[in-house]
Design a protein around this motif. Structure first.
Motif, PDB file in Angstrom:
ATOM      1  N   PRO A 311       0.838  -1.209   0.000  1.00  0.00           N
ATOM      2  CA  PRO A 311       0.000   0.000   0.000  1.00  0.00           C
ATOM      3  C   PRO A 311       0.872   1.257   0.000  1.00  0.00           C
ATOM      4  O   PRO A 311       1.967   1.254   0.580  1.00  0.00           O
ATOM      5  N   PRO A 312       0.412   2.326  -0.644  1.00  0.00           N
ATOM      6  CA  PRO A 312       1.226   3.553  -0.717  1.00  0.00           C
ATOM      7  C   PRO A 312       1.567   4.145   0.640  1.00  0.00           C
ATOM      8  O   PRO A 312       2.595   4.830   0.774  1.00  0.00           O
ATOM      9  N   ASP A 313       0.724   3.900   1.656  1.00  0.00           N
ATOM     10  CA  ASP A 313       0.965   4.489   2.969  1.00  0.00           C
ATOM     11  C   ASP A 313       1.802   3.590   3.888  1.00  0.00           C
ATOM     12  O   ASP A 313       1.863   3.826   5.100  1.00  0.00           O
ATOM     13  N   THR A 314       2.449   2.568   3.321  1.00  0.00           N
ATOM     14  CA  THR A 314       3.313   1.703   4.124  1.00  0.00           C
ATOM     15  C   THR A 314       4.441   2.530   4.738  1.00  0.00           C
ATOM     16  O   THR A 314       5.109   3.292   4.026  1.00  0.00           O
ATOM     17  N   PRO A 315       4.674   2.438   6.053  1.00  0.00           N
ATOM     18  CA  PRO A 315       5.747   3.223   6.677  1.00  0.00           C
ATOM     19  C   PRO A 315       7.110   2.902   6.054  1.00  0.00           C
ATOM     20  O   PRO A 315       7.351   1.787   5.587  1.00  0.00           O
ATOM     21  N   GLU A 316       7.990   3.892   6.077  1.00  0.00           N
ATOM     22  CA  GLU A 316       9.286   3.753   5.424  1.00  0.00           C
ATOM     23  C   GLU A 316      10.078   2.578   5.983  1.00  0.00           C
ATOM     24  O   GLU A 316      10.786   1.884   5.243  1.00  0.00           O
TER      25      GLU A 316
END
Length: 552
Positions: A311-316
């Motif tokens: 998902p695009p909002d996966t933490p770095e």
């Protein structure tokens, strides 16, 4: 010629601040386009006056077209130059910081001035300090050279844009059909001439330090653009940032998939020809075996592509970063779980015999498990990297030879240097090398011969790491760790030097469960791969070392 003192005074603000007013002026001019199309000589009007009026109208139109093109070129050129100056200033800051940290100074013309080491260096360390200072001086020279080269290229590029505008030569407005006037089209044509070139990277084979010196002079936008336009120049480069390497390598992975599919189609044609007797039918078994290997590689690549979808909002610190990909031969891949450029703890995991692109998923599984173990051990950010950038032995008989480990030395050394160079922040990351089975041999040879950039070394189920003493890995013995299950037959081999868990080797040990056993002999192949089982205490110990802690 641009000097160091010149570049230190460069600021992007004035250029970037001018973009807004230029944009407003450009939009006002474009809005006049419809009115210009209505400027025509009235029907029935002829003669000298009519001709003069038509020429005047054409002159106005041509002038506004040129003006639209000039403003568009200036707007783009100023924006691009301001962005590029941001990157160059970053390179200046990094070089000045490195110089100050090690008691050097950079002169106005770019000369590296050695202000001498600290006066309180013990006599026994003076030679080592002198060698380190020579290395730092060389890196500073490389960084200054790259900054000045990029600055000179930028200066020339922007001057070319300005010269074209001042010469009223942005476009040839007289060549346009004024009956179909489009100031927007003229502006688009002019904007093309406002673009700047991105300086080319160092040649192939450059060191991580050379790559990082170049990378430091690029803005974030330039880095991303280069990764998208020329992924083959960015993807495999040690010293470039993980974010842009990932962008580049995902594009390269698509190319690799296409090339493998094309190769598969050629093999199918060959098999068909052999079965029809067009070519030697005895080739059929060989071609089918090759097809099976290729299908396995394609499946491995597809599985990897699936793993990389997040998902695009996966933490770095939970994202995957594809740091290298190569579909040739057995295939190679490097995948980081967590961004190594920002993580406080970074581990590089080197797998062993039988590992290739077709089964790389199992190596990534182990990296994931160790990442979770490190997360449990600390609240700091972690990155665990599955590193397959060497030709691992295909079979146990192959694993008796050292040539595979020797081939891993240079790429692993360059990769570890690159991790140091690309890491962000004032505090270096805590870096650990982890090798399993023959992977520990490959990592050990690299540590022995290349003096890897690492803080801890873990050998898991190791047949030997190329030395008989922990100090041979160029680390204090208490930073070298051995993990050996009682029933692991490989861990007792000592084929490439003293077994790391032998007390005479001098390493620390991480406790492991004994592993599965076979009747009578005790040893079992399964025990060689059970170090990552959730209930095996070795996993927690490995995670603690990755986190920079003592296993308990």
């Amino acid at each position: 010629m641009v000097t160091w003192s010149d570049v230190k005074r460069w600021r992007p603000g004035p250029l970037q601040g001018a973009v807004g007013p230029l944009n407003e002026a450009y939009n006002k001019i474009i809005a006049c386009g419809d009115d210009l199309r209505d400027i025509n000589t009235p029907d029935g009007w002829s003669g000298d006056a009519a001709g003069a009026a038509a020429n005047a109208a054409n002159g106005i139109i041509d002038g506004l077209e040129e003006y639209s093109a000039e403003i568009a070129a200036m707007r783009r050129g100023m924006a691009a130059t301001g962005d590029a100056i941001t990157g160059i200033q970053h390179g200046v800051t990094e070089a000045e910081s490195l110089a100050a940290t090690h008691h050097f100074r950079i002169g106005d013309e770019g000369a590296i001035i050695d202000e001498g080491p600290p006066p309180d260096i013990p006599d026994g360390q003076r030679e080592a300090v002198a060698a380190e200072r020579r290395t730092v001086a060389a890196e500073l020279r490389e960084r200054v050279t790259q900054v000045l080269k990029s600055a000179g290229d930028l200066d020339n590029d922007f001057c070319a844009v300005l010269d074209r505008i001042l010469a009223d030569n942005t476009i040839d407005a007289t060549a346009n059909d004024n009956q179909q006037t489009s100031l927007a089209a003229a502006g688009n044509a002019g904007a093309v001439h406002g673009g700047l070139s991105i300086p080319p990277p160092p040649p192939a084979g450059a060191t991580a330090a050379q790559n990082a010196a170049y990378w430091a002079t690029l803005s974030e936008g330039q880095r991303t653009q280069l990764a998208m336009d020329l992924p083959e120049l960015v993807g495999p480069r040690d010293g470039f940032s993980a974010k842009q390497r990932d962008i580049a390598n995902r594009r390269l992975m698509e190319r690799e998939r296409t090339e493998l599919q094309n190769e598969r189609n050629r093999l199918l044609d060959g098999i068909d020809a052999a079965e029809r007797g067009t070519i030697d039918p005895t080739d059929t078994p060989r071609l089918k075996e090759k097809l099976g290997d290729l299908d396995n590689k394609i499946r491995g690549l597809d599985n990897l592509a699936g793993r990389l979808e997040q998902p695009p909002d996966t933490p770095e610190d939970q994202k995957y970063y594809l740091l290298d990909i190569d579909g040739s031969h057995d295939g190679r891949a490097i995948v980081a779980h967590g961004n190594p450029d920002t993580a406080q703890n970074v581990a590089t995991f080197v797998p062993g015999t039988g590992t290739d692109l077709a089964n790389f998923g199992s190596t990534l599984d182990r990296a994931d498990v160790m990442h979770r173990a490190a997360d449990k051990a600390t609240s700091e950010s972690n990155s665990v990297i599955a590193w397959l950038d060497y030709d691992a032995p295909d079979s146990i008989p192959d694993a008796a030879f050292s040539s595979f480990a020797e081939g891993a030395r240079q790429p692993l050394d360059g990769f570890q240097d690159g991790l140091r160079e690309s890491h962000q922040g004032d505090t270096p990351s805590h870096n650990t090398i982890i090798g399993h089975s023959y992977g520990s041999t490959a990592a050990g040879f690299a540590a022995r011969d290349q003096q890897l950039a690492m803080d801890d070394f873990i050998a898991i189920g190791s047949p030997g790491v190329g030395v008989d003493d922990a100090t041979g890995l160029h680390l204090p013995p208490d930073r070298v760790w051995a993990v050996a299950a009682e029933n692991d037959p490989v861990a007792d081999l000592g084929h490439f030097g003293t077994a790391p868990d032998d007390p005479s080797f001098g390493a620390n040990t991480i406790f492991s469960a004994p592993g599965s056993s076979w009747p009578i002999v005790g040893y079992s192949p399964e025990a060689h791969s059970q170090y990552w089982d959730p209930r095996n205490p070795s996993l927690a110990g490995i995670g603690q070392v990755i986190a920079g802690k003592q296993p308990h």
